[in-house]
Motif scaffolding. Sequence first.
Motif, PDB file in Angstrom:
ATOM      1  N   THR A 130       0.844  -1.190   0.000  1.00 18.31           N
ATOM      2  CA  THR A 130       0.000   0.000   0.000  1.00 18.31           C
ATOM      3  C   THR A 130       0.882   1.243   0.000  1.00 18.31           C
ATOM      4  N   GLY A 131       0.385   2.304  -0.593  1.00 16.06           N
ATOM      5  CA  GLY A 131       1.162   3.533  -0.673  1.00 16.06           C
ATOM      6  C   GLY A 131       2.390   3.366  -1.551  1.00 16.06           C
ATOM      7  N   ALA A 132       2.244   2.635  -2.653  1.00 13.27           N
ATOM      8  CA  ALA A 132       3.384   2.286  -3.505  1.00 13.27           C
ATOM      9  C   ALA A 132       3.715   3.333  -4.559  1.00 13.27           C
ATOM     10  N   SER A 133       3.046   4.472  -4.537  1.00  8.71           N
ATOM     11  CA  SER A 133       3.270   5.464  -5.591  1.00  8.71           C
ATOM     12  C   SER A 133       4.484   6.350  -5.358  1.00  8.71           C
ATOM     13  N   ARG A 134       4.989   6.376  -4.123  1.00  8.25           N
ATOM     14  CA  ARG A 134       6.158   7.219  -3.843  1.00  8.25           C
ATOM     15  C   ARG A 134       6.819   6.780  -2.545  1.00  8.25           C
ATOM     16  N   GLY A 135       7.966   7.372  -2.259  1.00  6.76           N
ATOM     17  CA  GLY A 135       8.660   7.133  -1.003  1.00  6.76           C
ATOM     18  C   GLY A 135       9.052   5.687  -0.785  1.00  6.76           C
ATOM     19  N   LEU A 136       8.919   5.236   0.463  1.00  8.63           N
ATOM     20  CA  LEU A 136       9.310   3.886   0.844  1.00  8.63           C
ATOM     21  C   LEU A 136       8.500   2.820   0.094  1.00  8.63           C
ATOM     22  N   GLY A 137       7.230   3.092  -0.152  1.00  7.92           N
ATOM     23  CA  GLY A 137       6.410   2.139  -0.901  1.00  7.92           C
ATOM     24  C   GLY A 137       6.913   1.956  -2.320  1.00  7.92           C
ATOM     25  N   LEU A 138       7.254   3.039  -2.973  1.00  6.61           N
ATOM     26  CA  LEU A 138       7.807   2.995  -4.336  1.00  6.61           C
ATOM     27  C   LEU A 138       9.133   2.245  -4.333  1.00  6.61           C
TER      28      LEU A 138
ATOM     29  N   VAL B  30       2.285  -5.538   2.647  1.00 11.95           N
ATOM     30  CA  VAL B  30       3.054  -4.482   3.292  1.00 11.95           C
ATOM     31  C   VAL B  30       2.162  -3.263   3.470  1.00 11.95           C
ATOM     32  N   HIS B  31       1.850  -2.961   4.723  1.00 15.00           N
ATOM     33  CA  HIS B  31       1.052  -1.782   5.042  1.00 15.00           C
ATOM     34  C   HIS B  31       1.988  -0.587   5.186  1.00 15.00           C
ATOM     35  N   ASN B  32       2.193   0.096   4.079  1.00 20.18           N
ATOM     36  CA  ASN B  32       3.102   1.228   4.037  1.00 20.18           C
ATOM     37  C   ASN B  32       2.367   2.562   3.961  1.00 20.18           C
ATOM     38  N   ALA B  33       1.187   2.582   3.370  1.00 21.14           N
ATOM     39  CA  ALA B  33       0.462   3.840   3.187  1.00 21.14           C
ATOM     40  C   ALA B  33       0.226   4.528   4.516  1.00 21.14           C
ATOM     41  N   GLY B  34       0.293   5.820   4.498  1.00 14.62           N
ATOM     42  CA  GLY B  34       0.044   6.558   5.719  1.00 14.62           C
ATOM     43  C   GLY B  34       0.093   8.047   5.470  1.00 14.62           C
ATOM     44  N   ILE B  35      -0.412   8.773   6.414  1.00 16.68           N
ATOM     45  CA  ILE B  35      -0.304  10.224   6.371  1.00 16.68           C
ATOM     46  C   ILE B  35       0.287  10.681   7.696  1.00 16.68           C
ATOM     47  N   SER B  36       0.917  11.821   7.642  1.00 15.04           N
ATOM     48  CA  SER B  36       1.586  12.360   8.817  1.00 15.04           C
ATOM     49  C   SER B  36       1.146  13.794   9.020  1.00 15.04           C
ATOM     50  N   ALA B  37       1.136  14.222  10.241  1.00 13.92           N
ATOM     51  CA  ALA B  37       0.825  15.618  10.546  1.00 13.92           C
ATOM     52  C   ALA B  37       1.474  15.989  11.866  1.00 13.92           C
ATOM     53  N   ALA B  38       2.002  17.173  11.908  1.00 13.13           N
ATOM     54  CA  ALA B  38       2.577  17.687  13.150  1.00 13.13           C
ATOM     55  C   ALA B  38       1.531  18.547  13.838  1.00 13.13           C
TER      56      ALA B  38
END
Length: 189
Positions: free
Chosen positions: A10-18, A89-97
Amino acid sequence: MTEPRSVVITGASRGLGLASATHLYRVGWKVVAAMRSVDSGMDNLRRATGAGHDDDHLIGVHLDLTDPASVDEAATVIGASVDAPDGLVHNAGISAAGMVEETPVDLWERMFATNIFGPVALTRALLPSMRAAGRGRIVLVSSQGGVRGMPATAPFSAVKGALERWGEVDGGGGDAVRDRRDDPGDGDL
């Protein structure tokens, strides 16, 4: 000839998932890349891997973890594409401060839907086929913020802490899902 091992990321379009999808594809895995923006994400993956549009070892699946209907539809497509994946692999996620009083409730809800509720729903949908096949690994991508809360990141630390606890108590599916291969080879999960 045996069928290649398969993985859903999941979240394979960029970053660690890619990066994970690219690596596993290059070492011979069949990769199901689950993401919200399939067109641009698959363009990124094809550039990174050199895969063609008709390569059946690189499959794009639309997945919005905040939408239960999308999770159900993605699980159906995944099941038709790879039956029981060898890895999820559960990689997708969002972050916020932000501090608690600064962060809107709807952001907390979206973060928990993306990082916890959606992954749990997708796991529940795919787990029966993995158990029936007697194999599989479930990987939860977390953060140090989930182990020890970080200042000014209340929602992120909370959601990653929940992910950590889920991984501890469930082991990603209990003892019925294990990789039972004698020689896992390159690209192990």
